[in-house]
Design a protein around this motif. Structure first.
Motif, PDB file in Angstrom:
ATOM      1  N   PRO A 285      25.534 -10.740 -13.550  1.00 20.21           N
ATOM      2  CA  PRO A 285      25.418 -12.179 -13.392  1.00 20.21           C
ATOM      3  C   PRO A 285      26.707 -12.762 -12.839  1.00 20.21           C
ATOM      4  O   PRO A 285      27.764 -12.157 -12.849  1.00 20.21           O
ATOM      5  CB  PRO A 285      25.156 -12.662 -14.819  1.00 20.21           C
ATOM      6  CG  PRO A 285      25.725 -11.611 -15.687  1.00 20.21           C
ATOM      7  CD  PRO A 285      25.496 -10.323 -14.949  1.00 20.21           C
TER       8      PRO A 285
ATOM      9  N   ARG B 186      24.483 -16.241  -4.374  1.00 20.86           N
ATOM     10  CA  ARG B 186      24.509 -16.427  -5.823  1.00 20.86           C
ATOM     11  C   ARG B 186      23.252 -17.113  -6.341  1.00 20.86           C
ATOM     12  O   ARG B 186      23.015 -17.151  -7.561  1.00 20.86           O
ATOM     13  CB  ARG B 186      25.744 -17.255  -6.214  1.00 20.86           C
ATOM     14  CG  ARG B 186      25.694 -18.687  -5.741  1.00 20.86           C
ATOM     15  CD  ARG B 186      27.016 -19.400  -5.986  1.00 20.86           C
ATOM     16  NE  ARG B 186      26.959 -20.804  -5.603  1.00 20.86           N
ATOM     17  CZ  ARG B 186      27.087 -21.252  -4.364  1.00 20.86           C
ATOM     18  NH1 ARG B 186      27.264 -20.392  -3.369  1.00 20.86           N
ATOM     19  NH2 ARG B 186      27.032 -22.541  -4.095  1.00 20.86           N
TER      20      ARG B 186
ATOM     21  N   GLU C  48      16.433 -14.813 -14.516  1.00 17.70           N
ATOM     22  CA  GLU C  48      17.091 -15.297 -13.308  1.00 17.70           C
ATOM     23  C   GLU C  48      18.570 -14.952 -13.261  1.00 17.70           C
ATOM     24  O   GLU C  48      19.086 -14.549 -12.218  1.00 17.70           O
ATOM     25  CB  GLU C  48      16.902 -16.816 -13.185  1.00 17.70           C
ATOM     26  CG  GLU C  48      15.467 -17.221 -12.865  1.00 17.70           C
ATOM     27  CD  GLU C  48      15.349 -18.691 -12.524  1.00 17.70           C
ATOM     28  OE1 GLU C  48      16.377 -19.407 -12.644  1.00 17.70           O
ATOM     29  OE2 GLU C  48      14.261 -19.125 -12.142  1.00 17.70           O
ATOM     30  N   ASP C  49      19.265 -15.094 -14.379  1.00 19.71           N
ATOM     31  CA  ASP C  49      20.712 -14.866 -14.397  1.00 19.71           C
ATOM     32  C   ASP C  49      21.105 -13.526 -14.995  1.00 19.71           C
ATOM     33  O   ASP C  49      22.103 -12.940 -14.620  1.00 19.71           O
ATOM     34  CB  ASP C  49      21.415 -15.980 -15.179  1.00 19.71           C
ATOM     35  CG  ASP C  49      21.239 -17.329 -14.514  1.00 19.71           C
ATOM     36  OD1 ASP C  49      21.218 -17.379 -13.269  1.00 19.71           O
ATOM     37  OD2 ASP C  49      21.113 -18.334 -15.238  1.00 19.71           O
ATOM     38  N   ARG C  50      20.321 -13.042 -15.966  1.00 23.20           N
ATOM     39  CA  ARG C  50      20.672 -11.793 -16.635  1.00 23.20           C
ATOM     40  C   ARG C  50      19.417 -11.157 -17.219  1.00 23.20           C
ATOM     41  O   ARG C  50      18.387 -11.821 -17.378  1.00 23.20           O
ATOM     42  CB  ARG C  50      21.698 -12.030 -17.737  1.00 23.20           C
ATOM     43  CG  ARG C  50      21.219 -12.995 -18.822  1.00 23.20           C
ATOM     44  CD  ARG C  50      22.298 -13.249 -19.855  1.00 23.20           C
ATOM     45  NE  ARG C  50      23.509 -13.764 -19.255  1.00 23.20           N
ATOM     46  CZ  ARG C  50      23.711 -15.047 -19.018  1.00 23.20           C
ATOM     47  NH1 ARG C  50      22.775 -15.937 -19.307  1.00 23.20           N
ATOM     48  NH2 ARG C  50      24.835 -15.459 -18.474  1.00 23.20           N
TER      49      ARG C  50
ATOM     50  N   ARG D 203      18.086 -12.716 -10.482  1.00 24.61           N
ATOM     51  CA  ARG D 203      18.341 -11.325 -10.854  1.00 24.61           C
ATOM     52  C   ARG D 203      17.076 -10.478 -10.693  1.00 24.61           C
ATOM     53  O   ARG D 203      17.130  -9.344 -10.204  1.00 24.61           O
ATOM     54  CB  ARG D 203      18.837 -11.288 -12.304  1.00 24.61           C
ATOM     55  CG  ARG D 203      19.012  -9.897 -12.895  1.00 24.61           C
ATOM     56  CD  ARG D 203      20.219  -9.192 -12.320  1.00 24.61           C
ATOM     57  NE  ARG D 203      20.385  -7.873 -12.928  1.00 24.61           N
ATOM     58  CZ  ARG D 203      20.997  -7.648 -14.077  1.00 24.61           C
ATOM     59  NH1 ARG D 203      21.489  -8.645 -14.780  1.00 24.61           N
ATOM     60  NH2 ARG D 203      21.136  -6.428 -14.538  1.00 24.61           N
TER      61      ARG D 203
END
Length: 326
Positions: A4, A133, A176-178, A137
């Motif tokens: 992330p 960015r 989404e992030d992790r 993920r």
């Protein structure tokens, strides 16, 4: 695996071989054998050649591959970022890919698919430029597994088909992030990402999938880019994918067969045990019978020898025998 907090990278052009400024391979410490580093370095060019054309043939900005002996050898800062069982991970903000030799050996498929997987993260991030960015993920992991032709942690659709049937899939917004850290949930996250992205790729093509990622910017999320590319709301896409997963992929039958086979083995163990006990008993009886027969034969031979010793020579009368009593 990608970490992330990804920072964007710049697009660039280069087609150099490893060791000429494109990709640097180095051991994490002096304990990493030079032969192992050389084996990894030898696979960099073919792995890069396998994945770069998917992104329009764009060469990549220089980055480095760090080779570690094992997960246990990772320093604390990196160990906290590594998911146990994964053979590699990328830190795009540092232009680094880390590979773990023990995990690579454990997967039985060699280093190349690991490098292709991790290179896919790097190239996707570069293809999206400053908006790299913003790519979720789950999309990163799904595409990387597709391009590598291999999954991490043994992920498969059979692993998640019952989750889909019972409405217990992991929400994509949570991925989404992790990814989760618990092993079964982590494997399910890899499997779910692979299944959904591969379904999109089969329906619309890998090029279209990458174009969706390139369309992401400050005003366009990946979900919105998918809507623009497919003409369908993401909810409709998710429902269609789940329908395919449960009823069209064959995963349910494969999972059921695997469960049946495993159950059959469990049920077969007592039967095999009984058969083995019976066989061992029969062998013991046969062995005891053979020993008894050998003993009887030995006794018969002993008796015959004793009788032969007491009898006079052939043709001699018993009365002429020196041992005869008058």
């Amino acid at each position: 695996m990608i970490l992330p907090g990804i920072l964007s990278l710049l697009l660039c052009c280069s087609t150099q071989e490893p060791g000429h400024g494109l990709v640097t391979v180095a051991g994490a410490s002096e304990k990493v054998p030079a032969q192992a580093i050389a084996r990894v370095e030898a696979e960099v060019a073919p792995a890069l050649a396998a994945v770069a054309p998917v992104f329009g043939g764009q060469p990549v900005q220089p980055f480095r591959v760090v080779v570690h002996e094992a997960g246990a050898a990772l320093p604390p800062a990196l160990s906290a970022l590594h998911h146990e069982g994964s053979p590699g991970f990328a830190i795009l903000s540092r232009h680094e890919i880390h590979v773990l030799l023990d995990e690579v050996a454990g997967n039985g498929r060699g280093i190349r698919p690991v490098l292709v997987h991790e290179f896919a993260h790097e190239l996707l991030d570069q293809a999206c430029g400053r908006n790299g960015r913003r790519i979720p993920r789950w999309f990163h992991e799904g595409l990387a597994q597709i391009l590598a032709g291999d999954t991490y942690l043994g992920a498969s659709e059979e692993m998640i088909v019952w989750r889909a049937a019972m409405g217990r899939l992991l929400p994509f917004y949570e991925l989404e992030d992790r990814f989760p850290t618990e092993r079964s949930a982590l494997a399910a996250a890899y499997a779910q990402s692979y299944s959904f992205v591969s379904w999109i790729a089969r329906a619309y093509g890998v090029d279209a999938v990458i174009d969706m990622a390139r369309a992401v910017d400050e005003d366009t999320s990946l979900d919105l880019a998918m809507v623009h590319a497919t003409g369908k709301p993401t909810a409709v896409l998710h429902d269609a994918w789940r329908e395919h997963l449960v009823h069209g992929s064959g995963a349910a039958w494969r999972a059921a067969f695997a469960e049946f086979f495993s159950l059959s083995l469990v049920l077969l163990v007592p039967v095999l045990a009984l058969a083995m006990i019976r066989r061992m008993k029969a062998d013991r009886i046969a062995r005891d019978r053979l020993i008894a027969e050998e003993r009887e034969e030995a006794q018969r031979r002993a008796v015959a020898a004793a009788l032969a010793a007491e009898l006079p020579p052939a043709g001699q009368d018993l009365a002429e025998s020196p041992d005869a009593a008058n």
